[in-house]
Design a protein around this motif. Structure first.
Motif, PDB file in Angstrom:
ATOM      1  N   PHE A   8       0.941  -1.259  -0.047  1.00  0.00           N
ATOM      2  CA  PHE A   8       0.031  -0.139  -0.003  1.00  0.00           C
ATOM      3  C   PHE A   8       0.955   1.164   0.153  1.00  0.00           C
ATOM      4  O   PHE A   8       0.662   2.059  -0.909  1.00  0.00           O
ATOM      5  CB  PHE A   8      -0.983  -0.033   1.567  1.00  0.00           C
ATOM      6  CG  PHE A   8      -1.618   1.240   1.337  1.00  0.00           C
ATOM      7  CD1 PHE A   8      -2.866   1.432   0.682  1.00  0.00           C
ATOM      8  CD2 PHE A   8      -1.232   2.041   2.402  1.00  0.00           C
ATOM      9  CE1 PHE A   8      -3.526   2.526   0.759  1.00  0.00           C
ATOM     10  CE2 PHE A   8      -2.291   3.474   2.398  1.00  0.00           C
ATOM     11  CZ  PHE A   8      -3.094   3.687   1.628  1.00  0.00           C
ATOM     12  N   THR A   9       1.939   1.354   0.748  1.00  0.00           N
ATOM     13  CA  THR A   9       2.616   2.559   1.065  1.00  0.00           C
ATOM     14  C   THR A   9       3.786   2.528  -0.451  1.00  0.00           C
ATOM     15  O   THR A   9       3.778   3.822  -0.894  1.00  0.00           O
ATOM     16  CB  THR A   9       4.005   2.050   1.989  1.00  0.00           C
ATOM     17  OG1 THR A   9       3.169   1.981   3.177  1.00  0.00           O
ATOM     18  CG2 THR A   9       4.569   3.498   2.275  1.00  0.00           C
ATOM     19  N   ALA A  10       4.206   1.543  -0.954  1.00  0.00           N
ATOM     20  CA  ALA A  10       4.872   1.785  -2.330  1.00  0.00           C
ATOM     21  C   ALA A  10       3.960   2.163  -3.300  1.00  0.00           C
ATOM     22  O   ALA A  10       4.221   2.856  -4.130  1.00  0.00           O
ATOM     23  CB  ALA A  10       5.454   0.106  -2.665  1.00  0.00           C
ATOM     24  N   GLY A  11       2.483   1.560  -3.460  1.00  0.00           N
ATOM     25  CA  GLY A  11       1.637   2.217  -4.366  1.00  0.00           C
ATOM     26  C   GLY A  11       1.487   3.543  -4.341  1.00  0.00           C
ATOM     27  O   GLY A  11       1.272   4.246  -5.392  1.00  0.00           O
ATOM     28  N   GLY A  15       2.169   6.417  -6.895  1.00  0.00           N
ATOM     29  CA  GLY A  15       1.131   7.342  -7.418  1.00  0.00           C
ATOM     30  C   GLY A  15       1.506   8.801  -7.217  1.00  0.00           C
ATOM     31  O   GLY A  15       1.270   9.589  -8.139  1.00  0.00           O
ATOM     32  N   VAL A  16       2.083   9.188  -6.201  1.00  0.00           N
ATOM     33  CA  VAL A  16       2.608  10.445  -5.896  1.00  0.00           C
ATOM     34  C   VAL A  16       3.516  10.945  -6.820  1.00  0.00           C
ATOM     35  O   VAL A  16       3.656  11.968  -7.369  1.00  0.00           O
ATOM     36  CB  VAL A  16       3.213  10.770  -4.145  1.00  0.00           C
ATOM     37  CG1 VAL A  16       3.721  12.038  -4.192  1.00  0.00           C
ATOM     38  CG2 VAL A  16       1.552  10.508  -3.276  1.00  0.00           C
ATOM     39  N   TRP A  17       4.524  10.050  -6.969  1.00  0.00           N
ATOM     40  CA  TRP A  17       5.707  10.432  -7.979  1.00  0.00           C
ATOM     41  C   TRP A  17       5.127  10.297  -9.298  1.00  0.00           C
ATOM     42  O   TRP A  17       5.714  11.558  -9.853  1.00  0.00           O
ATOM     43  CB  TRP A  17       6.718   9.166  -7.988  1.00  0.00           C
ATOM     44  CG  TRP A  17       7.825   9.269  -8.974  1.00  0.00           C
ATOM     45  CD1 TRP A  17       8.867  10.220  -8.764  1.00  0.00           C
ATOM     46  CD2 TRP A  17       7.908   8.719 -10.185  1.00  0.00           C
ATOM     47  NE1 TRP A  17       9.708   9.740  -9.855  1.00  0.00           N
ATOM     48  CE2 TRP A  17       8.967   9.093 -10.787  1.00  0.00           C
ATOM     49  CE3 TRP A  17       7.069   7.791 -10.885  1.00  0.00           C
ATOM     50  CZ2 TRP A  17       9.684   8.840 -11.993  1.00  0.00           C
ATOM     51  CZ3 TRP A  17       7.517   7.275 -12.051  1.00  0.00           C
ATOM     52  CH2 TRP A  17       8.702   7.802 -12.496  1.00  0.00           C
ATOM     53  N   ALA A  18       4.348   9.563  -9.680  1.00  0.00           N
ATOM     54  CA  ALA A  18       3.476   9.774 -11.196  1.00  0.00           C
ATOM     55  C   ALA A  18       2.892  10.980 -11.169  1.00  0.00           C
ATOM     56  O   ALA A  18       2.829  11.731 -12.397  1.00  0.00           O
ATOM     57  CB  ALA A  18       2.847   8.662 -11.478  1.00  0.00           C
ATOM     58  N   THR A  19       2.040  11.514 -10.199  1.00  0.00           N
ATOM     59  CA  THR A  19       1.271  12.765 -10.204  1.00  0.00           C
ATOM     60  C   THR A  19       2.181  14.045 -10.267  1.00  0.00           C
ATOM     61  O   THR A  19       1.884  14.809 -11.314  1.00  0.00           O
ATOM     62  CB  THR A  19       0.461  12.776  -9.085  1.00  0.00           C
ATOM     63  OG1 THR A  19      -0.316  11.439  -8.975  1.00  0.00           O
ATOM     64  CG2 THR A  19      -0.498  13.853  -9.130  1.00  0.00           C
TER      65      THR A  19
END
Length: 117
Positions: A8-11, A15-19
């Motif tokens: 969950f933390t890795a996802g 997501g934050v990095w991609a955003t």
């Protein structure tokens, strides 16, 4: 349980990095950003062109000095020599002041058949 928390933390981090990456790219593609980058590139190109022109001018000055030395143009002028005067084309006959329809003639005769007479 730790496995689920890890994934969950890795996802969430992915997501934050991609955003943030997508938002940064979108900001770069706005019309204002594109115009600013184009203006910066134009200014940079202008500076490069100016530097090139200054380098060419310096090279011309150096080459002219070399040629002047090689041809002796920089030698001092002998005061005993006559002064060179520029030549001017003078009319063969003076033009009458009252008649505006006649034109002055050159001091030579032209044998060019294509010339207007």
């Amino acid at each position: 349980m730790f496995r689920r928390t890890f994934w969950f933390t890795a996802g969430a981090a992915a997501g934050v990095w991609a955003t943030t990456k997508v938002n940064r790219k979108l900001r770069q593609l706005t019309p204002e950003s594109l115009a600013a980058r184009a203006a910066d590139k134009a200014i940079e190109s202008g500076h490069r062109l100016k530097d090139f022109a200054l380098d060419v001018r310096d090279g011309m000055v150096r080459r002219e000095a070399e040629l002047g030395e090689a041809l002796g143009l920089e030698a001092p002028v002998d005061p005993a020599l006559p002064v060179r005067r520029p030549r001017a084309v003078e009319s063969a006959e003076p033009a009458p002041a009252a008649d505006a329809t006649t034109y002055r003639k050159l001091p030579y005769n032209s044998y060019n058949r294509n010339e207007d007479h």
